[in-house]
Design a protein around this motif. Structure first.
Motif, PDB file in Angstrom:
ATOM      1  N   UNK A 156      61.708  50.475  30.055  1.00  0.00           N
ATOM      2  CA  UNK A 156      59.856  49.409  30.170  1.00  0.00           C
ATOM      3  C   UNK A 156      61.186  47.799  30.242  1.00  0.00           C
ATOM      4  N   UNK A 157      60.699  46.586  30.766  1.00  0.00           N
ATOM      5  CA  UNK A 157      61.453  45.659  30.661  1.00  0.00           C
ATOM      6  C   UNK A 157      60.188  44.534  31.139  1.00  0.00           C
ATOM      7  N   UNK A 158      59.611  43.932  29.842  1.00  0.00           N
ATOM      8  CA  UNK A 158      58.538  43.340  29.129  1.00  0.00           C
ATOM      9  C   UNK A 158      57.318  43.786  30.456  1.00  0.00           C
ATOM     10  N   UNK A 159      57.367  43.331  31.374  1.00  0.00           N
ATOM     11  CA  UNK A 159      56.088  43.847  32.403  1.00  0.00           C
ATOM     12  C   UNK A 159      55.753  45.022  33.426  1.00  0.00           C
ATOM     13  N   UNK A 160      57.183  45.237  33.385  1.00  0.00           N
ATOM     14  CA  UNK A 160      57.575  45.942  34.568  1.00  0.00           C
ATOM     15  C   UNK A 160      58.720  47.386  33.538  1.00  0.00           C
ATOM     16  N   UNK A 161      58.127  48.670  34.964  1.00  0.00           N
ATOM     17  CA  UNK A 161      59.098  49.636  33.946  1.00  0.00           C
ATOM     18  C   UNK A 161      59.871  50.258  35.501  1.00  0.00           C
ATOM     19  N   UNK A 162      61.171  50.463  34.869  1.00  0.00           N
ATOM     20  CA  UNK A 162      62.124  51.103  35.799  1.00  0.00           C
ATOM     21  C   UNK A 162      62.877  52.071  36.027  1.00  0.00           C
ATOM     22  N   UNK A 163      62.137  52.714  36.617  1.00  0.00           N
ATOM     23  CA  UNK A 163      63.422  54.421  37.078  1.00  0.00           C
ATOM     24  C   UNK A 163      64.556  54.136  37.919  1.00  0.00           C
ATOM     25  N   UNK A 164      65.267  54.986  37.260  1.00  0.00           N
ATOM     26  CA  UNK A 164      66.564  54.374  37.919  1.00  0.00           C
ATOM     27  C   UNK A 164      66.574  56.334  38.945  1.00  0.00           C
ATOM     28  N   UNK A 165      66.956  56.668  39.693  1.00  0.00           N
ATOM     29  CA  UNK A 165      67.515  56.979  40.505  1.00  0.00           C
ATOM     30  C   UNK A 165      69.120  57.505  40.864  1.00  0.00           C
TER      31      UNK A 165
END
Length: 166
Positions: A156-165
């Motif tokens: 989670x980064x501030x308001x977004x979520x990152x999913x790494x492939x």
């Protein structure tokens, strides 16, 4: 050493000419021959039947799902609707199960995220955009749980979520 020669036996089946014309056109639009299209269609149907699933029913259900999707419907577990606060833990269990069944998690994540209109693809990662309502928030948590349960890196980064492939 010679290459292996595959000999296919052939069988004649009776189909209405109007049906053949429609299927030929569908195959052509897909860049396939009639034979290759029918072979692929039958192979997929047989795989479903091996699992005890009635293939024509799957096609009918997929047609209905496609219509509902165009009306902004999305398939999610009933338990998420019953208790949206548990979406992450439900997703985690789903992710573990999908991984153990060797089901492509990324396809599931794409399916849910794209239909909820909260997922973007950038290079080797998915970005879940900030939700604008409680339904999108529940789906965001569900997707995060699926990714985590499937051993994908989630941040989670501030308001977004990152999913790494991987």
């Amino acid at each position: 050493m010679r290459g292996k020669v595959v000999v296919r036996s052939r069988r004649t089946i009776a189909l209405d000419l109007s049906l053949i014309d429609v299927v030929k056109e569908v195959a052509r639009r897909r860049g396939m021959t009639l034979s290759s299209y029918l072979r692929r269609l039958l192979t997929e149907a047989i795989e479903l039947e091996k699992r005890g699933i009635h293939a024509p029913r799957v096609l009918r259900e997929k047609r209905v799902e496609n219509i509902l999707t165009s009306l902004n419907f999305i398939l999610i577990p009933m338990s998420v609707l019953e208790d949206p606060k548990r979406a992450y833990s439900i997703g985690y269990k789903i992710g573990r199960t999908l991984k153990s069944l060797n089901i492509n998690l990324l396809e599931v994540i794409e399916y849910l995220g794209e239909r909820a209109q909260i997922l973007m693809y950038e290079g080797k990662k998915y970005i879940i955009t900030p939700p604008v309502n409680s339904a999108q928030e529940a789906l965001r948590e569900l997707i995060k749980g699926i990714a985590s349960g499937g051993d994908l890196k989630v941040r989670d980064e501030e308001e977004i979520t990152i999913i790494y492939i991987a």
